[in-house]
Design an enzyme around this catalytic site. Structure first.
Site, PDB file in Angstrom:
ATOM      1  N   ASP A   1       0.858  -1.181   0.000  1.00 17.45           N
ATOM      2  CA  ASP A   1       0.000   0.000   0.000  1.00 17.45           C
ATOM      3  C   ASP A   1       0.895   1.231   0.000  1.00 17.45           C
ATOM      4  O   ASP A   1       2.120   1.118   0.027  1.00 17.45           O
ATOM      5  CB  ASP A   1      -1.025  -0.028   1.138  1.00 17.45           C
ATOM      6  CG  ASP A   1      -0.389  -0.124   2.491  1.00 17.45           C
ATOM      7  OD1 ASP A   1       0.843  -0.103   2.541  1.00 17.45           O
ATOM      8  OD2 ASP A   1      -1.128  -0.218   3.487  1.00 17.45           O
TER       9      ASP A   1
ATOM     10  N   ASP B   1      -3.337  -3.441   6.603  1.00 16.43           N
ATOM     11  CA  ASP B   1      -3.401  -2.969   7.979  1.00 16.43           C
ATOM     12  C   ASP B   1      -4.787  -3.108   8.625  1.00 16.43           C
ATOM     13  O   ASP B   1      -4.905  -3.266   9.809  1.00 16.43           O
ATOM     14  CB  ASP B   1      -2.913  -1.511   8.089  1.00 16.43           C
ATOM     15  CG  ASP B   1      -3.501  -0.630   7.006  1.00 16.43           C
ATOM     16  OD1 ASP B   1      -4.565  -0.987   6.479  1.00 16.43           O
ATOM     17  OD2 ASP B   1      -2.903   0.412   6.690  1.00 16.43           O
TER      18      ASP B   1
ATOM     19  N   ASP C   1      -8.458  -6.548   5.791  1.00 16.56           N
ATOM     20  CA  ASP C   1      -7.337  -7.017   4.974  1.00 16.56           C
ATOM     21  C   ASP C   1      -6.964  -8.457   5.331  1.00 16.56           C
ATOM     22  O   ASP C   1      -6.188  -9.094   4.621  1.00 16.56           O
ATOM     23  CB  ASP C   1      -6.089  -6.131   5.174  1.00 16.56           C
ATOM     24  CG  ASP C   1      -6.253  -4.785   4.496  1.00 16.56           C
ATOM     25  OD1 ASP C   1      -7.009  -4.725   3.520  1.00 16.56           O
ATOM     26  OD2 ASP C   1      -5.632  -3.811   4.948  1.00 16.56           O
TER      27      ASP C   1
END
Ligand code: ATP
Length: 894
Positions: free
Chosen positions: A329, A633, A637
């Site tokens: 990310d 996070d 997820d």
């Protein structure tokens, strides 16, 4: 203070009274006392395998069984020395394995302890983060989606709080919590005003009073520990175990054949042949290998921890070495997560804001002219919203400004403070009645406020798409006018193209009696105030790490919740990709699996992607045979982290749920740490390979020496007891030193390892055969030389055994690099453990050769300088031949 078991029947006031606490939290003087009284908030550790069991487990191994039987039979045959040596080998190998594995287990435990759970508490009226084990009854704890509840809580304030309590109740559907007391006989699953330790917050937020901690919590009562099983086995160790068993079988077969051949064809005595077969079996079996591999993995775990990558599951160490794609990310991982608002767009103008970091001093300008936000109604309203629709706090410590909370919100708070508004005063004059917390699924946050005159207002901030679709008006020069969506989208594109994050801010006045905020009220009819642009610079070390990943043949994919244009700009700045093509979550949705598989190969940027998209992206990449490391996070997820080959959670901003689903946790949330972990993973694999490449030819050399003697009908050049000695000494010294080899310089310049290639490549088999033959030639050659010079059989054997050990010492140096030459300073002296190991072996060999007690035990004798000279020359020849072979191999690229 007694502790009733019917907390769920009590009102909040009753709980506060019982525990002598308030909504402001405990005072510091109460905390130390309670910690003493109640102990740490920790569950009792499960009983560990005791040392005796661990020691006995070392004997549970096919090879050891073979050895024990051999010791028994040799004892029965009256060969007490051989039998004694075999017993010693068994004991020493087991002991070394026991000690080293104990160390490995400790190292892995220590790393695991680095991941202690944290809790957000209110103490002395301040919100702070503390280790969950320091919680005491009476503490006020804040929980939100993704957290594991840190202790049993009596809830008094909640917002859409859903908690999954499967651990306690077996019910996997999350429970919607409430604050009202429930009946005394309500079963655990119906105690909706309680949050139980260990349960997972799946949605919303809540605040509660700690009522029970540690073993007294519900989970403490029913079980002891939640943590996963500790294990030192990995697919690789299992594969090698199988290989070991297969090898043992093959060796026993060859040993039997050799024995029969010697007895029938060469007319040796059966007893001698039996001993030779035992020696052969023991010589050929690489008994040190399993321990060496476990240790190499454990050392990898430690090295990775030193580079801020904490391994939660041992197999990840080897998987990391073969990662071919990293999906990362953006915010905080590739960028610094130090946000600063630099642009504010209103319907009328674009304002630039000066100042760095979280220091709340800076000026506003428009077309290079300073402006005062106090005289600009829209700007002032945006600043007010920035302070109020915000959960972060700004703190000054030692003249340094920092924030507690989400950095995006920190940046907005600083923006508000720069306008001259005083956050503390504003929060008091316009207190918050209610909120809808930010969740990445809906991409906005809303708060409801009333001033003391009763004027109500809703502020909403979030991703531009999420806000724009809810607005139908905008504000210009203090007046309300119809919304011009094109203007805003255009502005947002321009800001995002510079790599800035964008956030839209909107509001709506509400009547005085409106005190509760519902989702559907902000679905439409909002007034757009403006859009802010936030810089979040890339991390310098991440740019380098991206470069090194590309060098290492690892592809990068950025999967972010941010806007496509911002994501592309950052990806281009960081060298992640050379074309700004991106795919958004909405575009992924209608794609079928085949289309997505094609897309994920060619596109490197995925924007506005939610957890469900991450999961599909991982699956698509894996379908294309990639080994994927994926960061995450949030609580949602977890599925993609579990699915990825190396799920990687963020240590700082990651939720407990994400960490638990992951193989690895990054202590600093930094992309560079993933790249380092990959480098370490490759090094571990290299070292395991080097250890195999070292150990197998030494075993091969020893075994072939015995086979050759029997085949040629000569006296055995080494006795079984002597072979056992060599095996033991080299296994516990030389082989271990390769597990700590530093990374080779080109480790990040090769393509990722293909996981489908077998451990023993063609090249490795060749090297094993080649070196085994060199060893047998050297050993046998010098043995015959001594005999031809009319030396005694004892002398010839002492020379032969020392030759074997010296050859192994030289070959250890060769083994430091598989293909590269070691004929340089770094190659010869670069690993001090190799040098220590060689010194130890020299020491042992001198004792073995010259100590009278050893001489009587192993039938060795003193040998002269000339013999040592010849041994060293033979060693050097082997060393040079292997170096020559490396050069030829390098050319032929086998
Ligand atoms: P990454 O997935 O790379 O970490 P991200 O942090 O931008 O990216 P999210 O946290 O899901 O991803 O944020 C998505 C969008 O939601 C952001 O682009 C921003 O517009 C908006 N946003 C982020 N934080 C907040 C917040 N605290 N309040 C309101 N909106 C927010």
């Amino acid at each position: 203070m007694d502790s009733p078991s019917n907390w769920h029947t009590m009102s909040t006031d009753q709980v506060c009274q019982t525990l002598h606490t308030t909504h402001e939290g405990l005072r510091s003087e109460q905390i130390a006392k309670r910690l003493n009284q109640f102990g740490a908030n920790r569950l009792p550790e499960p009983p560990r395998r005791g040392w005796l069991m661990r020691l006995l487990a070392q004997f549970h191994n096919v090879l050891i069984y073979v050895l024990i039987i051999a010791a028994l039979v040799t004892a029965l045959l009256g060969h007490t020395v051989d039998s004694g040596v075999i017993v010693a080998v068994v004991l020493i190998t087991a002991l070394v394995g026991f000690i080293q594995e104990g160390k490995a287990e400790k190292a892995i435990d220590a790393v695991r302890n680095m991941l202690s759970q944290q809790a957000i508490v209110i103490r002395d009226g301040h919100r702070m983060q503390i280790p969950a084990k320091e919680l005491v009854p009476g503490d006020i704890v804040f929980i939100q989606s993704g957290d594991r509840v840190p202790a049993d809580l009596h809830l008094f304030k909640i917002k859409n709080l859903h908690i999954e309590e499967a651990l306690l109740t077996g019910e996997s559907v999350p429970v919607h919590k409430q604050v009202e007391p429930v009946a005394v006989d309500a079963p655990l699953g119906d105690r909706r005003n309680m949050a139980f330790s260990g349960a997972l917050v799946t949605y919303g937020q809540g605040t509660g009073i700690v009522v029970e901690t540690g073993a007294k919590t519900e989970i403490g009562r029913i079980s002891t520990m939640l943590s996963e099983v500790r294990t030192l086995t990995t697919p690789l160790t299992r594969q090698l175990d199988d290989f070991g068993r297969w090898l043992t079988g093959a060796i026993l077969f060859i040993a039997t054949l050799t024995m029969m051949f010697g007895y029938w064809v060469r007319d040796y005595a059966l007893g001698d042949m039996f001993l030779a077969a035992v020696g052969l079996a023991v010589a050929a079996i690489p008994e040190g290998l399993p321990a060496v591999i476990t240790i190499a993995l454990a050392i990898g775990v430690q090295r990775m921890a030193n580079r801020r990558a904490i391994i939660r599951r041992l197999p990840a160490v080897e998987t990391l070495g073969s990662v071919s794609i990293i999906c990362s990310d953006k915010t905080g991982t590739l960028t610094r997560n130090e946000m600063t608002v630099t642009t504010v767009v209103t319907a009328q103008y674009i304002a630039n804001i000066s100042g760095v970091g979280y220091n709340p001093h800076g000026t506003f300008s428009c077309n290079n002219q300073d402006i005062s936000p106090q005289h600009q109604p829209e700007l002032l309203e945006i600043c007010r919203a920035s302070i109020l629709c915000n959960d972060a706090t700004l703190i000054e410590k030692d003249e340094e400004w920092a924030i507690e909370g989400d950095p995006t919100e920190g940046a907005l708070l600083v923006l508000g403070a720069k306008s001259g508004l005083e956050p503390k005063n504003l929060i008091q004059t316009m207190p918050r009645d209610d909120l809808i917390p930010f969740e990445s699924e809906h991409c906005f946050m809303a708060t409801l406020h009333h001033d003391h005159a009763g004027n109500g207002i809703i502020y909403v901030k979030g991703a531009i798409e999420a806000i724009l679709s809810r607005c139908n008006k905008q504000q210009r020069k203090g007046k309300i006018e119809p919304l011009d969506p094109h203007f805003w989208l255009n502005q947002q594109e321009q800001i995002a193209a510079q790599g800035k994050r964008t956030l839209a801010i909107a509001m709506r006045p509400v009547p005085e009696n409106h005190r509760i905020l519902h989702f559907n009220e902000i679905d439409s009819g909002l007034i757009l105030l403006g859009v802010v642009g936030i810089i979040d610079p890339p991390r310098d070390e991440a740019i380098e790490a991206v470069y090194s990943c590309h060098q290492a043949g690892i592809k990068m994919k950025m999967i972010t919740g941010d806007h496509a244009t911002t994501a592309s700009a950052i990806a281009m700045q960081m060298g992640i990709t050379s074309h700004p093509r991106s795919l958004t979550g909405i575009e992924i949705e209608p794609m079928n699996d085949e289309q997505l598989r094609d897309a994920v190969e060619s596109i490197d940027i995925f924007a506005r992607a939610g957890p469900q998209h991450k999961l599909r992206i991982v699956e698509a990449l894996q379908d294309r045979q990639h080994i994927v490391a994926m960061t995450g996070d949030g609580v949602n997820d977890a599925p993609s982290l579990k699915r990825a080959n190396v799920g990687t959670a963020m240590g700082i901003k990651g939720t407990e749920a994400a960490k638990e689903a992951s193989e690895m946790v990054l202590a600093d949330d930094n992309f560079a740490s993933i790249a380092h972990a990959v480098e370490e993973g490759r090094t571990v694999f290299d070292n395991i390979r080097k250890s195999i490449l070292f150990i197998l030819p030494t075993n091969g050399g020893q075994a072939l020496t015995i086979i050759a003697a029997i085949a040629m009908g000569t006296t055995l050049p080494v006795t079984p007891a002597q072979i056992l000695w060599v095996n033991m000494i080299t296994a516990v010294t030389l082989a271990l030193s390769l597990t700590v080899e530093p990374a080779e310089p080109d480790v990040m310049q090769r393509p990722p390892r293909n996981t489908r290639t077998p451990i023993l490549s063609r090249f490795m088999i060749w090297r094993i055969v080649f070196v085994s033959l060199l060893m047998v030639t050297g050993t046998f050659g010098l043995f015959l030389w001594e005999l031809n010079n009319r030396e005694s059989i004892e002398t010839a054997r002492t020379v032969a055994i020392n030759t074997l050990v010296v050859l192994e010492g030289f070959y250890l140096l060769n083994s430091r690099y598989q293909i590269a030459s070691v004929l340089n300073r770094e190659g010869l002296l670069g690993n001090r453990y190799v040098l220590y190991a060689i010194c130890w072996v020299v020491f042992f060999q001198l004792a073995f050769t010259y100590l009278p007690i050893m001489q009587s035990f192993f039938h060795t004798t003193d040998i002269g300088v000339a013999s040592w000279g010849r041994i060293l020359i033979v060693g050097a020849i082997l060393f040079l031949l292997v170096e020559l072979e490396k050069k030829l191999m390098h050319r032929t690229k086998l």
